[in-house]
Design a protein around this motif. Structure first.
Motif, PDB file in Angstrom:
ATOM      1  N   ALA A 243      -1.115  -0.603 -13.395  1.00 26.78           N
ATOM      2  CA  ALA A 243       0.383  -0.865 -12.844  1.00 26.78           C
ATOM      3  C   ALA A 243       1.154  -1.954 -12.448  1.00 26.78           C
ATOM      4  O   ALA A 243       1.917  -2.030 -12.166  1.00 26.78           O
ATOM      5  N   GLY A 244       0.410  -3.270 -12.658  1.00 26.27           N
ATOM      6  CA  GLY A 244       0.705  -4.401 -12.033  1.00 26.27           C
ATOM      7  C   GLY A 244       0.791  -4.953 -10.915  1.00 26.27           C
ATOM      8  O   GLY A 244      -0.298  -4.140 -10.187  1.00 26.27           O
ATOM      9  N   MET A 245       1.487  -5.689 -10.124  1.00 25.21           N
ATOM     10  CA  MET A 245       1.398  -6.059  -9.076  1.00 25.21           C
ATOM     11  C   MET A 245       2.361  -5.229  -7.873  1.00 25.21           C
ATOM     12  O   MET A 245       3.347  -4.735  -8.095  1.00 25.21           O
ATOM     13  N   VAL A 246       1.638  -5.122  -6.729  1.00 21.04           N
ATOM     14  CA  VAL A 246       2.424  -4.554  -5.598  1.00 21.04           C
ATOM     15  C   VAL A 246       3.265  -5.555  -4.962  1.00 21.04           C
ATOM     16  O   VAL A 246       2.827  -6.677  -5.079  1.00 21.04           O
ATOM     17  N   GLY A 247       4.340  -5.299  -4.277  1.00 20.86           N
ATOM     18  CA  GLY A 247       5.055  -5.808  -3.509  1.00 20.86           C
ATOM     19  C   GLY A 247       6.234  -6.432  -4.363  1.00 20.86           C
ATOM     20  O   GLY A 247       6.500  -6.070  -5.403  1.00 20.86           O
ATOM     21  N   GLU A 248       7.002  -7.316  -3.545  1.00 24.45           N
ATOM     22  CA  GLU A 248       8.291  -7.461  -4.165  1.00 24.45           C
ATOM     23  C   GLU A 248       8.495  -8.498  -5.432  1.00 24.45           C
ATOM     24  O   GLU A 248       9.231  -8.382  -6.125  1.00 24.45           O
ATOM     25  N   LEU A 249       7.069  -9.103  -5.467  1.00 25.40           N
ATOM     26  CA  LEU A 249       6.961  -9.954  -6.648  1.00 25.40           C
ATOM     27  C   LEU A 249       6.415  -9.079  -7.874  1.00 25.40           C
ATOM     28  O   LEU A 249       6.509  -9.606  -8.884  1.00 25.40           O
ATOM     29  N   ASP A 262      -2.055  10.492  -3.555  1.00 23.00           N
ATOM     30  CA  ASP A 262      -2.215  10.969  -2.302  1.00 23.00           C
ATOM     31  C   ASP A 262      -3.762  10.258  -1.619  1.00 23.00           C
ATOM     32  O   ASP A 262      -3.787  10.413  -0.390  1.00 23.00           O
ATOM     33  N   VAL A 263      -4.402   9.468  -2.209  1.00 21.27           N
ATOM     34  CA  VAL A 263      -5.372   8.665  -1.805  1.00 21.27           C
ATOM     35  C   VAL A 263      -5.282   7.383  -2.424  1.00 21.27           C
ATOM     36  O   VAL A 263      -5.113   7.193  -3.544  1.00 21.27           O
ATOM     37  N   VAL A 264      -5.118   6.152  -1.276  1.00 23.60           N
ATOM     38  CA  VAL A 264      -5.462   5.049  -2.103  1.00 23.60           C
ATOM     39  C   VAL A 264      -6.360   4.269  -1.542  1.00 23.60           C
ATOM     40  O   VAL A 264      -6.678   4.187  -0.225  1.00 23.60           O
ATOM     41  N   LEU A 265      -7.349   3.398  -2.288  1.00 22.00           N
ATOM     42  CA  LEU A 265      -8.528   2.672  -2.305  1.00 22.00           C
ATOM     43  C   LEU A 265      -8.113   1.297  -2.275  1.00 22.00           C
ATOM     44  O   LEU A 265      -7.544   0.778  -3.486  1.00 22.00           O
ATOM     45  N   ALA A 266      -7.723   0.640  -1.298  1.00 22.52           N
ATOM     46  CA  ALA A 266      -7.654  -0.853  -1.189  1.00 22.52           C
ATOM     47  C   ALA A 266      -8.746  -1.603  -1.033  1.00 22.52           C
ATOM     48  O   ALA A 266      -9.494  -1.606  -0.004  1.00 22.52           O
ATOM     49  N   VAL A 267      -8.927  -2.598  -1.886  1.00 22.01           N
ATOM     50  CA  VAL A 267     -10.203  -3.346  -1.999  1.00 22.01           C
ATOM     51  C   VAL A 267      -9.959  -4.689  -1.740  1.00 22.01           C
ATOM     52  O   VAL A 267      -9.431  -5.133  -2.704  1.00 22.01           O
ATOM     53  N   GLY A 268     -10.271  -5.436  -0.801  1.00 23.99           N
ATOM     54  CA  GLY A 268     -10.281  -6.986  -0.951  1.00 23.99           C
ATOM     55  C   GLY A 268      -8.986  -7.523  -0.367  1.00 23.99           C
ATOM     56  O   GLY A 268      -8.605  -8.605  -0.974  1.00 23.99           O
ATOM     57  N   THR A 269      -8.259  -6.478   0.308  1.00 21.57           N
ATOM     58  CA  THR A 269      -6.981  -7.024   0.466  1.00 21.57           C
ATOM     59  C   THR A 269      -6.636  -6.763   2.159  1.00 21.57           C
ATOM     60  O   THR A 269      -7.239  -5.795   2.624  1.00 21.57           O
ATOM     61  N   SER A 270      -5.786  -7.784   2.744  1.00 20.64           N
ATOM     62  CA  SER A 270      -5.269  -7.397   4.186  1.00 20.64           C
ATOM     63  C   SER A 270      -4.159  -6.590   4.281  1.00 20.64           C
ATOM     64  O   SER A 270      -3.823  -6.319   5.488  1.00 20.64           O
ATOM     65  N   ILE A 271      -3.523  -6.044   3.140  1.00 20.89           N
ATOM     66  CA  ILE A 271      -2.542  -5.212   3.607  1.00 20.89           C
ATOM     67  C   ILE A 271      -1.422  -5.992   4.338  1.00 20.89           C
ATOM     68  O   ILE A 271      -0.981  -5.316   5.228  1.00 20.89           O
ATOM     69  N   ASP A 272      -0.866  -7.108   3.862  1.00 21.43           N
ATOM     70  CA  ASP A 272       0.192  -7.826   4.377  1.00 21.43           C
ATOM     71  C   ASP A 272       1.522  -7.195   4.286  1.00 21.43           C
ATOM     72  O   ASP A 272       1.643  -6.316   3.319  1.00 21.43           O
ATOM     73  N   PRO A 273       2.577  -7.767   4.992  1.00 19.15           N
ATOM     74  CA  PRO A 273       3.825  -6.924   4.848  1.00 19.15           C
ATOM     75  C   PRO A 273       4.183  -6.826   3.678  1.00 19.15           C
ATOM     76  O   PRO A 273       5.207  -6.027   3.320  1.00 19.15           O
ATOM     77  N   MET A 274       4.166  -7.997   2.802  1.00 15.59           N
ATOM     78  CA  MET A 274       4.671  -7.922   1.456  1.00 15.59           C
ATOM     79  C   MET A 274       4.078  -7.019   0.516  1.00 15.59           C
ATOM     80  O   MET A 274       4.741  -6.351  -0.502  1.00 15.59           O
ATOM     81  N   VAL A 275       2.838  -6.485   0.740  1.00 12.87           N
ATOM     82  CA  VAL A 275       2.132  -5.501   0.078  1.00 12.87           C
ATOM     83  C   VAL A 275       2.596  -4.426   0.500  1.00 12.87           C
ATOM     84  O   VAL A 275       2.761  -3.218  -0.439  1.00 12.87           O
ATOM     85  N   GLN A 276       2.884  -4.027   2.002  1.00 10.87           N
ATOM     86  CA  GLN A 276       3.192  -2.738   2.440  1.00 10.87           C
ATOM     87  C   GLN A 276       4.392  -1.847   1.638  1.00 10.87           C
ATOM     88  O   GLN A 276       4.826  -0.744   1.494  1.00 10.87           O
ATOM     89  N   THR A 277       5.328  -2.911   1.175  1.00 13.00           N
ATOM     90  CA  THR A 277       6.559  -2.207   0.533  1.00 13.00           C
ATOM     91  C   THR A 277       6.412  -1.486  -0.640  1.00 13.00           C
ATOM     92  O   THR A 277       7.070  -0.720  -1.122  1.00 13.00           O
ATOM     93  N   VAL A 535      16.743 -10.417  -1.967  1.00 11.35           N
ATOM     94  CA  VAL A 535      17.483  -9.906  -0.671  1.00 11.35           C
ATOM     95  C   VAL A 535      16.571  -9.094   0.245  1.00 11.35           C
ATOM     96  O   VAL A 535      16.482  -9.362   1.124  1.00 11.35           O
ATOM     97  N   ARG A 536      15.658  -8.368  -0.522  1.00  9.07           N
ATOM     98  CA  ARG A 536      14.676  -7.636   0.212  1.00  9.07           C
ATOM     99  C   ARG A 536      13.764  -8.471   1.051  1.00  9.07           C
ATOM    100  O   ARG A 536      13.259  -8.369   2.079  1.00  9.07           O
ATOM    101  N   ILE A 537      13.192  -9.648   0.126  1.00 12.29           N
ATOM    102  CA  ILE A 537      12.381 -10.544   0.603  1.00 12.29           C
ATOM    103  C   ILE A 537      12.753 -11.206   1.743  1.00 12.29           C
ATOM    104  O   ILE A 537      11.978 -11.567   2.791  1.00 12.29           O
ATOM    105  N   SER A 538      14.143 -11.599   1.847  1.00 12.13           N
ATOM    106  CA  SER A 538      14.774 -12.387   2.824  1.00 12.13           C
ATOM    107  C   SER A 538      14.812 -11.496   3.997  1.00 12.13           C
ATOM    108  O   SER A 538      14.615 -11.859   5.147  1.00 12.13           O
ATOM    109  N   ARG A 539      15.248 -10.238   3.980  1.00 13.96           N
ATOM    110  CA  ARG A 539      15.253  -9.227   5.053  1.00 13.96           C
ATOM    111  C   ARG A 539      13.701  -9.048   5.553  1.00 13.96           C
ATOM    112  O   ARG A 539      13.697  -8.847   6.953  1.00 13.96           O
TER     113      ARG A 539
END
Length: 545
Positions: A243-249, A262-277, A535-539
Motif C-alpha cells: 500500500a506504499g508509505m503511511v503519512g502525508e508523504l 482491525d489489527v495493525v502490526l507496527a514493526v520497527g517504528t516509533s509511530i511519530d505524529p506524521m505516521v499517525q495520520t 496544508v495538512r503538514i503545516s497544521r
C-alpha cells in the motif's frame, strides 16, 4: 608506527575504501597516508557539510560505513547540520576530525570538539594519547553497527605519536540479539490469527535488521496489507499487497487500506505524529520495536514487544506456520490495484511554467527502473514523494525530512552516485535546496559522476509560502528568484537543460537520457500550485510546536 598510520590500517581492515574529505592543516598528513594506500579513494568536496552528506549518501545506498574527514575548529563546526541529518536518518557515518595539538596556545578557532560531536552526531571521542585509540575505535564500531554516526577528534600531536597497540584495533563482538517472551509471541499470533484484516506498518527498525522477507511471508499467510514509514519506503515494492508509505508523504493509499484493518502490526517504528495520520483509531495495535513505546494517545492498550524485529516476526511466522493462507480482502485489493492520485485536480500549467504534478508524471515514466532516486527540497519533495516510485529502500531516499533541513540533498546524491557508479542517480529537488550546495556541482563534474539533477524551480520556498499564507502573513517573503541553473551547469562543466513550459516537454526525454557525466535540468514550475498535503503538514507542525 604512528597513530594515524594505525588508524589507516584499521579503516582498511574494516573495509572502508572511500573517504570524503576537505583539505586542512590538521588532517593533511592523515590525508596523504590515505592517498598513498593502494585501493583507497579520496573524494574531495567543496564544503565540510557536503563531505559529511556525501558520506551519508554513500552509506544509504551502499549499506556500508560512510567515512568523512575534515580539519579542526571551523572545519568541524561546518558539519553540524549534516551530522544531525545523518543521526536522524540512522546513517553509519564516521567523521574523522583533526584537532589542535595539546599544549598549543589557545586560538579563536579552538573549541571542545568532543562536546560538539556528541551534541550533533550523538556520540564522539577525542584521542588524548595513542593508547586511547583501541577504546575509541571499539566505541565507533559499536555506534556504526547500530546505524549511528560517530565523530573522532584527532589532535595533530597524537596523530604523529608512536602507537604500540595497533594490533588491538579490532571490531567489537556484536551485541546479542534481544529475545522475546513466548507469552508475548502467543498473544501476538492469536490476535493476528483472529483478525478480520491485518495491516502491517514497517519502519527503519524492520529495514536495518532485515525483516522485510519475514514480513512478506507473514503478509502472504495472513492476507495482510503491507505499508512502510518514510525510512523504509520501497521495502515491499512489487508485492501485490503493498500500500506504499503511511503519512502525508504517502499518496493516501496506505491510509485508505489500513482503515479496513482491525489489527495493525507496527514493526520497527516509533509511530511519530506524521505516521499517525494514516493509522486507524479503531484498530488494535501490536508494536514490535527495540525502543520504548512512545506515549501516544490511542495506543495505550497496544501489545508492546520490545525486541528485535526479525527475531519477533520469525517467531510469529513459526507459530502460525500450520494455519491456512488467507487472501487479501477483495475491497482492499481493488483499492491497491486501482489507486487514486494524491491530488486529482486538473494540472495548473501556464505558457512558461509547468504544474509539478504534470512534469513529475512525465519524469516517472522516463526514469530507468534500476536508477537511484534522491529527493530534496520542501514542497518539491512532497510532490516528488507522491509521484516517483521507490524500487527498493537502498535505491530511494528523501533527505530534507530527516532533520527538517534543506541543503544536504545534492551531496547525498553525489554519495549515492559514488556508491552505485554502474547506474545513474537522479536527484530531484527545489531551487532553494540546490542553491545551498550548488558548489558541489563542481565535485560531480570533477569525478564525472553519472548524476542527473532535476530542479523543480518555483522561484522560492514553496512550503513556507503555504505556512505564511495559512497564517495570514505575507507569502511574498518566501519568493526568491533564482539564476539560470542550466547556464550555471554549463559554466561548471556539466550539461545544462532548461524546460520552461508545456511546449518544452518534448525535450524532457533527451534531457533525462543516459548522458556521460553530470546533467542539470532546470524546470520552471508554477508557484501557484499548492499540494493539499502541504496544508495538512503545516497544521500538524503548528499543533506540535
Amino acid at each position: 608506527m604512528k597513530t594515524r598510520e594505525a588508524l589507516v590500517n584499521a579503516l582498511v581492515d574494516d573495509g572502508i575504501d572511500t573517504v570524503f574529505c576537505l583539505m586542512g592543516d590538521s588532517v593533511q598528513h592523515l590525508m596523504a597516508d590515505l592517498a598513498e594506500r593502494p585501493g583507497m579513494r579520496l573524494v574531495h568536496g567543496r564544503h565540510e557539510a557536503s563531505v559529511v552528506s556525501m558520506a551519508d549518501g554513500y552509506a544509504r545506498f551502499s549499506g556500508r560505513t560512510g567515512c568523512a574527514m575534515v580539519t579542526a575548529g571551523p572545519g568541524l563546526t561546518n558539519t553540524a547540520t549534516a551530522l544531525a541529518v545523518a543521526r536522524a536518518h540512522g546513517s553509519p557515518v564516521l567523521l574523522l576530525a583533526g584537532d589542535r595539538p595539546a599544549g598549543r596556545p589557545a586560538r579563536p578557532a579552538d573549541l571542545d570538539q568532543q562536546a560538539f560531536g556528541s551534541l550533533t552526531a550523538g556520540e564522539a571521542g577525542r584521542l588524548v594519547s595513542p593508547d586511547d585509540l583501541p577504546d575509541h575505535w571499539r566505541q565507533a564500531q559499536r555506534a556504526l553497527a547500530d546505524h549511528r554516526p560517530y565523530v573522532l577528534s584527532l589532535p595533530v600531536d597524537v596523530q604523529d605519536a608512536g602507537c604500540d597497540k595497533a594490533s588491538s584495533l579490532t571490531s567489537p563482538e556484536p551485541e546479542p540479539v534481544s529475545l522475546v517472551s513466548a507469552d508475548e509471541i502467543r498473544q501476538a499470533a492469536d490476535a493476528l490469527a483472529r483478525a478480520r484484516t491485518v495491516g502491517i506498518v514497517a519502519g527503519r527498525g524492520a529495514l536495518v535488521c532485515g525483516a522485510g522477507p519475514a514480513l512478506r511471508e507473514l503478509a502472504d499467510r495472513l492476507g495482510a496489507v503491507l505499508s512502510t514509514t518514510l525510512l523504509a519506503h520501497g521495502l515491499f515494492t512489487g508485492h501485490p499487497a503493498d500500500a506504499g508509505m503511511v503519512g502525508e508523504l504517502g499518496t493516501g493509499r496506505a491510509r485508505r487500506a489500513l482503515e479496513a484493518c482491525d489489527v495493525v502490526l507496527a514493526v520497527g517504528t516509533s509511530i511519530d505524529p506524521m505516521v499517525q495520520t494514516s493509522l486507524p483509531g479503531h484498530a488494535r495495535y501490536i508494536v514490535v520495536d527495540r525502543e520504548p513505546l512512545p506515549s501516544v494517545v490511542g495506543y495505550a492498550d497496544a501489545l508492546w514487544i520490545r525486541a528485535d524485529a526479525l527475531v519477533t516476526v520469525d517467531a510469529i511466522n513459526r507459530l502460525l506456520s500450520g494455519s491456512s493462507a488467507r487472501e487479501l480482502d477483495h475491497t482492499v485489493a481493488e483499492l491497491l490495484h486501482h489507486p487514486s492520485p494524491a491530488d486529482a485536480r486538473a494540472w495548473m500549467d501556464t505558457d512558461t511554467t509547468l504544474d509539478p504534478r504534470h512534469v513529475l508524471t512525465e519524469i516517472a515514466d522516463l526514469l530507468p527502473a534500476d536508477c537511484g532516486v534522491v529527493l530534496g527540497g520542501g514542497h518539491a519533495a512532497l510532490n516528488s514523494c507522491h509521484l516517483l516510485r521507490a524500487a527498493a529502500p537502498t535505491a530511494w531516499t528523501l533527505v530534507s525530512t530527516d532533520f527538517g533541513a534543506i541543503g544536504q540533498s545534492l551531496p547525498v546524491a553525489i554519495g549515492c552516485a559514488l556508491a552505485r557508479p554502474e547506474r545513474r542517480t537522479y536527484h530531484v529537488t527545489g531551487d532553494g535546496d540546490l542553491m545551498m550546495s550548488l558548489s558541489e556541482v563542481d565535485t560531480a563534474v570533477r569525478y564525472a559522476l553519472p548524476l542527473t539533477v532535476v530542479v523543480l524551480n518555483d522561484q522560492g520556498f514553496g512550503q513556507e509560502r503555504v505556512t505564511l499564507g495559512q497564517r495570514g502573513r505575507p507569502a511574498g517573503l518566501a519568493d526568491h528568484p533564482s539564476p539560470d541553473f542550466a547556464a550555471l551547469a554549463d559554466a561548471m562543466g556539466a550539461q545544462g537543460h532548461r524546460i520552461e513550459g508545456p511546449a518544452d516537454l518534448g525535450r524532457l526525454a533527451h534531457a533525462l537520457g543516459d548522458h556521460p557525466g553530470p546533467v542539470l535540468v532546470d524546470i520552471r514550475t508554477n508557484p501557484a500550485y499548492l499540494n493539499p498535503a502541504a496544508v495538512r503538514i503545516s497544521r500538524t507542525f503548528t499543533r506540535s510546536a
